[in-house]
Motif scaffolding. Structure first.
Motif, PDB file in Angstrom:
ATOM      1  N   PHE A 183       9.165  21.945   8.602  1.00 12.52           N
ATOM      2  CA  PHE A 183       8.643  20.920   9.268  1.00 12.52           C
ATOM      3  C   PHE A 183       7.764  19.545   8.206  1.00 12.52           C
ATOM      4  O   PHE A 183       7.661  18.509   8.680  1.00 12.52           O
ATOM      5  CB  PHE A 183       7.338  21.311  10.106  1.00 12.52           C
ATOM      6  N   ALA A 184       7.774  20.128   7.029  1.00 14.97           N
ATOM      7  CA  ALA A 184       7.000  19.428   6.002  1.00 14.97           C
ATOM      8  C   ALA A 184       7.640  17.738   5.771  1.00 14.97           C
ATOM      9  O   ALA A 184       7.104  17.006   6.030  1.00 14.97           O
ATOM     10  CB  ALA A 184       6.876  19.876   4.552  1.00 14.97           C
ATOM     11  N   PRO A 185       9.037  17.739   5.861  1.00 19.07           N
ATOM     12  CA  PRO A 185       9.639  16.413   5.693  1.00 19.07           C
ATOM     13  C   PRO A 185       9.657  15.615   6.731  1.00 19.07           C
ATOM     14  O   PRO A 185       9.236  14.409   6.605  1.00 19.07           O
ATOM     15  CB  PRO A 185      11.378  16.904   5.430  1.00 19.07           C
ATOM     16  N   PHE A 186       9.278  16.284   8.123  1.00 17.23           N
ATOM     17  CA  PHE A 186       9.168  15.375   9.243  1.00 17.23           C
ATOM     18  C   PHE A 186       7.675  14.911   9.168  1.00 17.23           C
ATOM     19  O   PHE A 186       7.392  13.518   9.762  1.00 17.23           O
ATOM     20  CB  PHE A 186       9.459  16.167  10.334  1.00 17.23           C
ATOM     21  N   SER A 219      11.357  29.224  -8.301  1.00 17.73           N
ATOM     22  CA  SER A 219      12.299  29.767  -7.164  1.00 17.73           C
ATOM     23  C   SER A 219      12.175  28.859  -5.862  1.00 17.73           C
ATOM     24  O   SER A 219      11.452  27.824  -6.171  1.00 17.73           O
ATOM     25  CB  SER A 219      11.621  31.247  -6.696  1.00 17.73           C
ATOM     26  N   ALA A 220      12.963  29.125  -4.828  1.00 21.81           N
ATOM     27  CA  ALA A 220      12.829  28.401  -3.676  1.00 21.81           C
ATOM     28  C   ALA A 220      11.534  28.346  -3.320  1.00 21.81           C
ATOM     29  O   ALA A 220      10.802  27.376  -2.526  1.00 21.81           O
ATOM     30  CB  ALA A 220      14.008  28.832  -2.823  1.00 21.81           C
ATOM     31  N   GLY A 221      10.895  29.396  -3.221  1.00 23.34           N
ATOM     32  CA  GLY A 221       9.681  29.568  -2.566  1.00 23.34           C
ATOM     33  C   GLY A 221       8.509  28.889  -3.134  1.00 23.34           C
ATOM     34  O   GLY A 221       7.533  28.007  -2.568  1.00 23.34           O
ATOM     35  N   ILE A 222       8.694  28.718  -4.535  1.00 24.53           N
ATOM     36  CA  ILE A 222       7.813  27.765  -5.450  1.00 24.53           C
ATOM     37  C   ILE A 222       7.886  26.198  -4.780  1.00 24.53           C
ATOM     38  O   ILE A 222       6.894  25.400  -4.583  1.00 24.53           O
ATOM     39  CB  ILE A 222       7.877  27.806  -6.891  1.00 24.53           C
ATOM     40  N   MET A 223       9.193  25.871  -4.872  1.00 28.83           N
ATOM     41  CA  MET A 223       9.379  24.622  -4.303  1.00 28.83           C
ATOM     42  C   MET A 223       8.976  24.300  -2.886  1.00 28.83           C
ATOM     43  O   MET A 223       8.504  23.130  -2.546  1.00 28.83           O
ATOM     44  CB  MET A 223      11.257  24.388  -4.334  1.00 28.83           C
ATOM     45  N   LYS A 224       9.140  25.468  -1.982  1.00 24.59           N
ATOM     46  CA  LYS A 224       8.685  25.113  -0.684  1.00 24.59           C
ATOM     47  C   LYS A 224       7.160  24.830  -0.738  1.00 24.59           C
ATOM     48  O   LYS A 224       6.527  23.990   0.074  1.00 24.59           O
ATOM     49  CB  LYS A 224       8.961  26.422   0.169  1.00 24.59           C
ATOM     50  N   ASN A 225       6.701  25.323  -1.309  1.00 27.24           N
ATOM     51  CA  ASN A 225       4.965  25.441  -1.716  1.00 27.24           C
ATOM     52  C   ASN A 225       4.594  24.013  -1.962  1.00 27.24           C
ATOM     53  O   ASN A 225       3.575  23.551  -1.475  1.00 27.24           O
ATOM     54  CB  ASN A 225       4.276  26.486  -2.529  1.00 27.24           C
ATOM     55  N   ILE A 226       5.319  23.675  -3.127  1.00 26.36           N
ATOM     56  CA  ILE A 226       5.125  22.168  -3.478  1.00 26.36           C
ATOM     57  C   ILE A 226       5.371  21.236  -2.410  1.00 26.36           C
ATOM     58  O   ILE A 226       4.742  20.158  -2.303  1.00 26.36           O
ATOM     59  CB  ILE A 226       5.926  21.953  -4.805  1.00 26.36           C
ATOM     60  N   LEU A 227       6.388  21.470  -1.696  1.00 29.84           N
ATOM     61  CA  LEU A 227       6.744  20.601  -0.489  1.00 29.84           C
ATOM     62  C   LEU A 227       5.633  20.473   0.394  1.00 29.84           C
ATOM     63  O   LEU A 227       5.469  19.518   0.926  1.00 29.84           O
ATOM     64  CB  LEU A 227       8.086  20.826   0.202  1.00 29.84           C
ATOM     65  N   ILE A 228       5.087  21.790   0.806  1.00 33.28           N
ATOM     66  CA  ILE A 228       3.991  21.595   1.797  1.00 33.28           C
ATOM     67  C   ILE A 228       2.691  20.919   1.271  1.00 33.28           C
ATOM     68  O   ILE A 228       2.155  20.252   2.010  1.00 33.28           O
ATOM     69  CB  ILE A 228       3.783  23.364   2.166  1.00 33.28           C
ATOM     70  N   ILE A 229       2.281  21.194  -0.040  1.00 30.15           N
ATOM     71  CA  ILE A 229       1.281  20.643  -0.688  1.00 30.15           C
ATOM     72  C   ILE A 229       1.489  19.105  -0.808  1.00 30.15           C
ATOM     73  O   ILE A 229       0.527  18.256  -0.208  1.00 30.15           O
ATOM     74  CB  ILE A 229       1.052  21.067  -2.229  1.00 30.15           C
ATOM     75  N   ALA A 230       2.514  18.674  -0.813  1.00 29.71           N
ATOM     76  CA  ALA A 230       3.046  17.187  -0.960  1.00 29.71           C
ATOM     77  C   ALA A 230       2.863  16.607   0.562  1.00 29.71           C
ATOM     78  O   ALA A 230       2.209  15.412   0.654  1.00 29.71           O
ATOM     79  CB  ALA A 230       4.427  16.907  -1.500  1.00 29.71           C
ATOM     80  N   LYS A 283       0.808  -1.251  -0.063  1.00 28.25           N
ATOM     81  CA  LYS A 283      -0.032  -0.002  -0.006  1.00 28.25           C
ATOM     82  C   LYS A 283       0.906   1.417   0.021  1.00 28.25           C
ATOM     83  O   LYS A 283       0.641   2.239  -0.723  1.00 28.25           O
ATOM     84  CB  LYS A 283      -0.873  -0.099   1.053  1.00 28.25           C
ATOM     85  N   TYR A 284       1.790   1.310   0.721  1.00 24.07           N
ATOM     86  CA  TYR A 284       2.945   2.408   1.104  1.00 24.07           C
ATOM     87  C   TYR A 284       3.771   2.561   0.028  1.00 24.07           C
ATOM     88  O   TYR A 284       4.184   3.620  -0.488  1.00 24.07           O
ATOM     89  CB  TYR A 284       3.333   2.422   2.406  1.00 24.07           C
ATOM     90  N   ILE A 285       4.253   1.391  -0.503  1.00 26.07           N
ATOM     91  CA  ILE A 285       5.167   1.607  -2.014  1.00 26.07           C
ATOM     92  C   ILE A 285       4.348   2.250  -3.010  1.00 26.07           C
ATOM     93  O   ILE A 285       4.973   3.262  -3.599  1.00 26.07           O
ATOM     94  CB  ILE A 285       5.694   0.314  -2.304  1.00 26.07           C
ATOM     95  N   ILE A 286       3.168   1.895  -3.282  1.00 21.48           N
ATOM     96  CA  ILE A 286       1.993   2.637  -4.297  1.00 21.48           C
ATOM     97  C   ILE A 286       1.991   4.007  -4.088  1.00 21.48           C
ATOM     98  O   ILE A 286       2.068   4.950  -4.795  1.00 21.48           O
ATOM     99  CB  ILE A 286       1.014   1.821  -4.479  1.00 21.48           C
ATOM    100  N   LEU A 287       1.725   4.172  -2.524  1.00 18.27           N
ATOM    101  CA  LEU A 287       1.378   5.625  -2.059  1.00 18.27           C
ATOM    102  C   LEU A 287       2.514   6.479  -2.347  1.00 18.27           C
ATOM    103  O   LEU A 287       2.348   7.603  -3.257  1.00 18.27           O
ATOM    104  CB  LEU A 287       0.965   5.512  -0.681  1.00 18.27           C
ATOM    105  N   ILE A 288       3.669   6.137  -2.069  1.00 16.00           N
ATOM    106  CA  ILE A 288       4.922   6.694  -2.178  1.00 16.00           C
ATOM    107  C   ILE A 288       5.225   6.977  -3.635  1.00 16.00           C
ATOM    108  O   ILE A 288       5.504   8.138  -4.108  1.00 16.00           O
ATOM    109  CB  ILE A 288       6.096   6.171  -1.638  1.00 16.00           C
ATOM    110  N   GLY A 289       5.105   6.132  -4.536  1.00 14.53           N
ATOM    111  CA  GLY A 289       4.986   6.131  -5.979  1.00 14.53           C
ATOM    112  C   GLY A 289       4.351   7.228  -6.460  1.00 14.53           C
ATOM    113  O   GLY A 289       4.687   7.869  -7.683  1.00 14.53           O
ATOM    114  N   SER A 290       3.315   7.162  -6.272  1.00 15.80           N
ATOM    115  CA  SER A 290       1.986   7.925  -6.752  1.00 15.80           C
ATOM    116  C   SER A 290       2.409   9.456  -6.388  1.00 15.80           C
ATOM    117  O   SER A 290       2.176  10.332  -7.111  1.00 15.80           O
ATOM    118  CB  SER A 290       0.884   7.531  -6.192  1.00 15.80           C
ATOM    119  N   ALA A 291       3.166   9.724  -5.171  1.00 15.32           N
ATOM    120  CA  ALA A 291       3.298  11.006  -4.620  1.00 15.32           C
ATOM    121  C   ALA A 291       4.625  11.518  -5.574  1.00 15.32           C
ATOM    122  O   ALA A 291       4.264  12.632  -5.834  1.00 15.32           O
ATOM    123  CB  ALA A 291       3.743  10.920  -3.098  1.00 15.32           C
TER     124      ALA A 291
END
Length: 256
Positions: A231-234, A137-148, A106-114
């Motif tokens: 905090f997003a990676p954690f 920009s770094a700001g856009i990358m941060k937003n993508i990370l937060i959404i993820a 389940k989580y392999i597929i979830l991670i792959g989908s992400a």
């Protein structure tokens, strides 16, 4: 275990195909709207209307395809509920796989989908930035990370909830619960928000300096974004670990 991964991908293939179509369609609409904003009819708007349109279309179509991809690719697509109806849990005891392996699928597929969703999101962001003459920009990358992180948190918890309650309403209850928490937090801080907003309004409640207000809102939003991105990676790691552990426990307790 590889066969189980293929099985889940096959059962959810319609959802993945729909997700690809929806994501590409949203990307195409975003590209056309941005081109119109820069070179088409939307570029002929008066200065104030153009500024508002430019800002809103840029930010909306920067992230909307990413959200569309994650909502379609990472969702269960009815596999867990379907397995419950056909009693796949009973049949799985005859397979040479452990409870940990069943949960891992389940989580392999979830991670792959992400990862696939983030890839499409980055591609879209690069295209929108290129059309608009901006850099990724770094700001856009941060937003993508937060959404993820938000989507990983949600869908990581949906898996054990669906396994445990075997109804889609369990995931819906999680959505309502999270929305309730957000509303509660905003409600508890409403007085502070009014006090802060009062700096930019007169006695009648009219905004005295819209440009200064937007500048302050942008600064505060950027500060909150920077903290959330740290905090997003954690959040991603803890969500996946907690969801995986709960899923293993539920597989161990499944009907024999």
């Amino acid at each position: 275990m590889r066969g189980l991964i293929y099985r889940e991908l096959y059962l959810a293939k319609k959802s993945y195909l729909t997700g690809i179509f929806v994501t590409l369609a949203v990307m195409a609409v975003g590209i056309l709207v941005r081109l119109s904003t820069l070179y088409g009819n939307l570029a002929k708007l008066d200065e104030e209307a153009f500024h508002i349109t430019d800002v809103y279309t840029y930010n909306i179509f920067m992230y909307l395809p990413l959200i569309a991809a994650m909502c379609t690719f990472m969702a269960d697509a009815g596999v867990i509920i379907g397995d419950s109806k056909c009693r796949f849990g009973v049949f799985s005891y005859t397979l040479p796989v452990s409870d940990v392996q069943l949960a891992a699928v389940k989580y392999i597929i979830l991670i792959g989908s992400a990862v696939a969703s983030i890839g499409l999101g980055l591609l879209n962001a690069a295209i929108i930035c290129g059309i608009s003459g901006n850099t990724l920009s770094a700001g856009i990358m941060k937003n993508i990370l937060i959404i993820a992180a938000i989507h990983v948190f949600y869908f990581s918890l949906c898996i054990p909830l669906l396994l445990g309650f075997r109804v889609k309403a369990a995931a819906d209850a999680l959505s309502l619960g999270l929305m309730g928490i957000v509303v509660l937090i905003l409600g508890l801080n409403m007085d502070r928000l009014r006090e802060w907003f009062g700096q930019f309004t007169d006695e009648s409640g009219e905004i005295t300096d819209a440009e200064l207000l937007m500048e302050h809102v942008t600064e505060k939003a950027a500060a909150i974004r920077d903290i959330a991105a740290e905090f997003a990676p954690f959040v991603i790691i803890i969500s996946l670990a907690a969801g995986f552990a709960a899923t293993v426990i539920l597989y161990k307790r499944r009907v024999k």
